[in-house]
Design a protein around this motif. Structure first.
Motif, PDB file in Angstrom:
ATOM      1  N   LEU A 141     -24.141 -36.354 -43.547  1.00 12.60           N
ATOM      2  CA  LEU A 141     -24.748 -37.541 -44.500  1.00 12.60           C
ATOM      3  C   LEU A 141     -25.645 -38.681 -44.556  1.00 12.60           C
ATOM      4  O   LEU A 141     -26.627 -38.418 -44.627  1.00 12.60           O
ATOM      5  CB  LEU A 141     -23.627 -37.938 -46.112  1.00 12.60           C
ATOM      6  N   GLY A 144     -28.302 -36.917 -42.724  1.00 13.87           N
ATOM      7  CA  GLY A 144     -30.015 -36.539 -42.947  1.00 13.87           C
ATOM      8  C   GLY A 144     -30.312 -37.871 -43.934  1.00 13.87           C
ATOM      9  O   GLY A 144     -31.673 -36.947 -43.769  1.00 13.87           O
ATOM     10  N   TYR A 145     -29.330 -38.601 -44.794  1.00 15.57           N
ATOM     11  CA  TYR A 145     -30.106 -39.797 -44.978  1.00 15.57           C
ATOM     12  C   TYR A 145     -31.288 -40.716 -43.952  1.00 15.57           C
ATOM     13  O   TYR A 145     -32.196 -40.540 -44.210  1.00 15.57           O
ATOM     14  CB  TYR A 145     -28.986 -40.489 -45.103  1.00 15.57           C
ATOM     15  N   ARG A 160     -37.252 -44.483 -52.526  1.00 15.17           N
ATOM     16  CA  ARG A 160     -35.945 -44.000 -53.937  1.00 15.17           C
ATOM     17  C   ARG A 160     -35.911 -42.253 -53.398  1.00 15.17           C
ATOM     18  O   ARG A 160     -34.942 -41.832 -53.965  1.00 15.17           O
ATOM     19  CB  ARG A 160     -36.977 -43.290 -54.609  1.00 15.17           C
ATOM     20  N   ALA A 161     -36.296 -41.135 -52.261  1.00 15.56           N
ATOM     21  CA  ALA A 161     -35.769 -40.277 -52.009  1.00 15.56           C
ATOM     22  C   ALA A 161     -34.679 -40.333 -51.305  1.00 15.56           C
ATOM     23  O   ALA A 161     -33.549 -39.190 -51.609  1.00 15.56           O
ATOM     24  CB  ALA A 161     -36.454 -39.229 -50.986  1.00 15.56           C
ATOM     25  N   ILE A 164     -31.807 -41.463 -53.406  1.00 14.03           N
ATOM     26  CA  ILE A 164     -30.615 -40.113 -54.752  1.00 14.03           C
ATOM     27  C   ILE A 164     -30.207 -39.710 -53.830  1.00 14.03           C
ATOM     28  O   ILE A 164     -28.807 -38.841 -54.268  1.00 14.03           O
ATOM     29  CB  ILE A 164     -31.686 -39.258 -54.840  1.00 14.03           C
ATOM     30  N   LEU A 165     -30.587 -38.733 -52.010  1.00 12.42           N
ATOM     31  CA  LEU A 165     -29.516 -38.829 -51.796  1.00 12.42           C
ATOM     32  C   LEU A 165     -28.378 -39.163 -51.585  1.00 12.42           C
ATOM     33  O   LEU A 165     -27.327 -37.978 -51.470  1.00 12.42           O
ATOM     34  CB  LEU A 165     -29.994 -37.912 -50.085  1.00 12.42           C
ATOM     35  N   VAL A 168     -26.616 -38.310 -54.399  1.00 16.43           N
ATOM     36  CA  VAL A 168     -25.368 -37.064 -54.439  1.00 16.43           C
ATOM     37  C   VAL A 168     -24.660 -36.895 -52.991  1.00 16.43           C
ATOM     38  O   VAL A 168     -23.094 -36.409 -53.869  1.00 16.43           O
ATOM     39  CB  VAL A 168     -26.880 -36.290 -53.434  1.00 16.43           C
ATOM     40  N   GLY A 169     -24.689 -37.380 -52.130  1.00 15.38           N
ATOM     41  CA  GLY A 169     -23.382 -37.266 -51.270  1.00 15.38           C
ATOM     42  C   GLY A 169     -21.948 -38.900 -51.336  1.00 15.38           C
ATOM     43  O   GLY A 169     -21.220 -38.090 -50.660  1.00 15.38           O
TER      44      GLY A 169
ATOM     45  N   ILE B 148     -32.089 -29.455 -55.273  1.00 16.93           N
ATOM     46  CA  ILE B 148     -31.676 -30.750 -55.147  1.00 16.93           C
ATOM     47  C   ILE B 148     -32.636 -31.230 -54.151  1.00 16.93           C
ATOM     48  O   ILE B 148     -33.882 -32.480 -53.494  1.00 16.93           O
ATOM     49  CB  ILE B 148     -31.026 -31.288 -54.709  1.00 16.93           C
ATOM     50  N   LEU B 152     -36.889 -32.790 -52.852  1.00 12.34           N
ATOM     51  CA  LEU B 152     -36.252 -34.480 -52.165  1.00 12.34           C
ATOM     52  C   LEU B 152     -37.087 -34.059 -50.836  1.00 12.34           C
ATOM     53  O   LEU B 152     -37.604 -35.310 -50.244  1.00 12.34           O
ATOM     54  CB  LEU B 152     -35.187 -35.005 -51.311  1.00 12.34           C
ATOM     55  N   LEU B 162     -35.420 -30.210 -41.980  1.00  6.82           N
ATOM     56  CA  LEU B 162     -34.926 -31.693 -43.000  1.00  6.82           C
ATOM     57  C   LEU B 162     -34.340 -30.973 -43.889  1.00  6.82           C
ATOM     58  O   LEU B 162     -33.217 -30.967 -44.393  1.00  6.82           O
ATOM     59  CB  LEU B 162     -35.949 -31.711 -43.602  1.00  6.82           C
ATOM     60  N   LEU B 165     -30.931 -30.233 -43.385  1.00  6.45           N
ATOM     61  CA  LEU B 165     -29.479 -30.971 -42.629  1.00  6.45           C
ATOM     62  C   LEU B 165     -29.392 -31.517 -43.738  1.00  6.45           C
ATOM     63  O   LEU B 165     -27.968 -31.909 -43.828  1.00  6.45           O
ATOM     64  CB  LEU B 165     -30.659 -31.915 -41.595  1.00  6.45           C
ATOM     65  N   LEU B 166     -29.949 -31.810 -44.583  1.00  8.93           N
ATOM     66  CA  LEU B 166     -29.242 -32.478 -46.257  1.00  8.93           C
ATOM     67  C   LEU B 166     -28.480 -31.106 -46.745  1.00  8.93           C
ATOM     68  O   LEU B 166     -27.567 -31.761 -46.929  1.00  8.93           O
ATOM     69  CB  LEU B 166     -30.608 -32.640 -46.699  1.00  8.93           C
ATOM     70  N   PRO B 169     -24.280 -30.326 -45.065  1.00  5.92           N
ATOM     71  CA  PRO B 169     -23.382 -30.357 -45.168  1.00  5.92           C
ATOM     72  C   PRO B 169     -22.696 -30.216 -47.529  1.00  5.92           C
ATOM     73  O   PRO B 169     -21.830 -30.185 -46.786  1.00  5.92           O
ATOM     74  CB  PRO B 169     -23.712 -32.161 -45.057  1.00  5.92           C
ATOM     75  N   LEU B 170     -23.600 -30.266 -47.664  1.00  6.27           N
ATOM     76  CA  LEU B 170     -22.894 -30.298 -48.999  1.00  6.27           C
ATOM     77  C   LEU B 170     -22.818 -28.891 -49.337  1.00  6.27           C
ATOM     78  O   LEU B 170     -21.966 -28.809 -50.685  1.00  6.27           O
ATOM     79  CB  LEU B 170     -24.645 -30.820 -49.944  1.00  6.27           C
ATOM     80  N   VAL B 219     -40.098 -38.460 -58.025  1.00  4.49           N
ATOM     81  CA  VAL B 219     -40.190 -39.445 -57.050  1.00  4.49           C
ATOM     82  C   VAL B 219     -41.757 -38.756 -55.872  1.00  4.49           C
ATOM     83  O   VAL B 219     -42.639 -39.298 -55.712  1.00  4.49           O
ATOM     84  CB  VAL B 219     -39.781 -39.445 -56.166  1.00  4.49           C
TER      85      VAL B 219
END
Lengths: 249, 222
Positions: A141, A144-145, A160-161, A164-165, A168-169, B148, B152, B162, B165-166, B169-170, B219
């Motif tokens: 995470l 990813g951020y 902002r994107a 939000i991540l 969520v995480g 989501i 993003l 990307l 990658l995001l 994990p979720l 966004v």
């Protein structure tokens, strides 16, 4: 007497926060060196040898505080992100950005020291156990951020994107925290309990708490130093930064 | 509101049916990935039965991720998405509609073809049932969480990589409980607990994900 003793919003602007961050960074760095130095001395020379695990247990003095920090920093980042999304404050997003590498480092450190501990104690470097896996997700995470941040060129949109991540995480953090209770796998339960006597020797506990405070101070020092560079980078077109650079400071 | 929901689902389904190749790409990808494992690991039925739940689930995960980018990207490119955000209808309804349509197009075919792949792996009838139910409960969650990530990364240069990658994990909790349900059924423990967890995750993400997607879309379209 003034009714407002402290103007909290004074330091929400990058201009006024920049010099303050520098001071905090120095103070925290000195505290961190003192605490981590003393904590390491205690954990290596003062704390008694564990009757079951021998000397190898001493890695917990780094492992446990690092794991705590990795979870805690993520929650703090999510908090900053929420603040930034709600109030549209730039500095809180910069704080989240500045904390991310430190959090990722602690998550990695936690996994690394954990596997060093696991080899002699469990006989394996890696186990697919609930807590270890969820800590690994936490590292993903963080990565990813940071990846999402760096992929977006417009800094406001990136703020902002990625905010939000972060929000969520954050559902992952309680999963890590309660994983040893929910799943009965190889990772041992917590020995330090808030509401009852902990099952640990007092000197061990003290050493671990000192290390934790030291890691705190370290995180603050590094985050403050990093937020200064973030501020400089993002405010580079403003007059005060130009003056600062011209003065050669 | 319901009218909007149905309208948006019908619209997306019509678009998807006019471009049938997209649906089949996802499905064929799923079939190929799952079929590759016996070739790589060896055809012993004992081993295959053991790895089947995980393999089918990981295949479904990757396949449903493949189609994620399409949820918003076409509408983003031609400006439809912006008009949708400007319309007086609540955005979360639009999001739920689009995600539902995406699930009908990419998730349901996976669920339908999964038993066939399970037979390749010599799964018992009970295990196949658990597999279908777990996929039915799990794939909508994948679409919701994936939306989501899709929102993003909308319009970014390296969006696809990307996104993986995001989102991956979720996805892990869904994978654990989905494959766990089948595994527990195979070993005779019964997958009830795992299926309940999957249902709970679905409900939670049905409530929370549209909020995050809406925020992310705003966004992106700023």
């Amino acid at each position: 007497m003034s009714s407002r003793l402290i103007n909290w919003f004074k330091f929400s602007s990058p201009t006024t926060f920049y010099p303050l961050a520098g001071k905090i960074s120095w103070v925290a760095a000195i505290i961190a060196i003192a605490l981590i130095g003393y904590g390491l001395y205690m954990s290596f020379f003062v704390a008694p040898t564990d009757y079951k695990q021998g000397e190898g247990y001493r890695i917990i003095f780094v492992h446990v505080p690092a794991s705590w920090m990795s979870m805690f920093i993520y929650v703090i980042m999510a908090g900053w992100a929420a603040l930034g999304l709600v109030f549209n404050t730039r500095l809180s997003m910069m704080m989240a950005q500045a904390l991310a590498p430190t959090g990722a480092m602690f998550a990695f450190l936690s996994l690394w020291t954990g596997s060093f501990w696991g080899k002699p104690m469990w006989g394996t470097w890696w186990v697919w156990d609930a807590r270890i896996t969820s800590e690994l997700i936490l590292l993903f995470l963080y990565l990813g951020y940071m990846a999402l941040r760096s992929a977006i060129d417009d800094p406001r949109r990136a703020d902002r994107a990625s905010g939000i991540l972060l929000l969520v995480g954050v559902v992952n953090v309680p999963i890590i925290y309660f994983s040893v209770k929910w799943w009965n796998t190889l990772h041992q339960g917590s020995t330090i309990k808030l509401n009852e006597e902990s099952t640990m020797d007092d000197t061990m506990l003290t050493a671990m708490l000192i290390m934790t405070l030291g890691f705190w101070a370290y995180s603050i020092a590094v985050a403050m130093a990093r937020v200064r560079t973030v501020i400089l980078e993002r405010e580079r077109s403003s007059t005060w930064v130009r003056e600062l650079v011209n003065e050669g400071r | 509101m319901l009218e909007t929901l149905f309208w948006i689902i019908r619209r997306d389904l019509t678009i998807a049916l006019r471009r049938r190749a997209d649906i089949f790409t996802t499905l064929i990808f799923f079939v190929i990935v799952v079929s590759l494992f016996p070739l790589g690991i060896g055809p012993e039925l004992e081993t295959l039965r053991l790895i089947a739940p995980g393999v089918v689930w990981v295949g479904a995960l990757l396949a449903s991720m493949l189609a994620l980018e399409q949820i918003f990207s076409a509408d983003h490119r031609d400006g439809t998405l912006e008009q949708m955000l400007l319309s007086p209808q609540p955005v979360s309804v639009l999001v739920v509609g689009k995600v539902l349509a995406h699930w009908l197009v990419s998730g349901v075919p996976l669920v339908l073809i999964a038993p066939l792949l399970g037979l390749q792996y010599d799964l018992s009838w009970e295990a196949l049932q658990a597999l279908i139910i777990s996929l039915l409960l799990g794939t909508p969650t994948l679409s919701l969480i994936g939306a989501i990530g899709a929102a993003l990364t909308l319009g970014l240069r390296s969006g696809g990589v990307l996104l993986a990658l995001l989102v991956l994990p979720l996805y892990i909790p869904v994978l654990i409980f989905g494959a766990g349900a089948v595994e527990a059924t195979v070993s005779g423990l019964g997958g009830q607990a795992h299926l309940s967890m999957l249902g709970a995750i679905l409900v939670a993400s049905l409530v929370l994900a549209p909020l995050a997607v809406t925020a992310a879309l705003r966004v992106a379209e700023d």
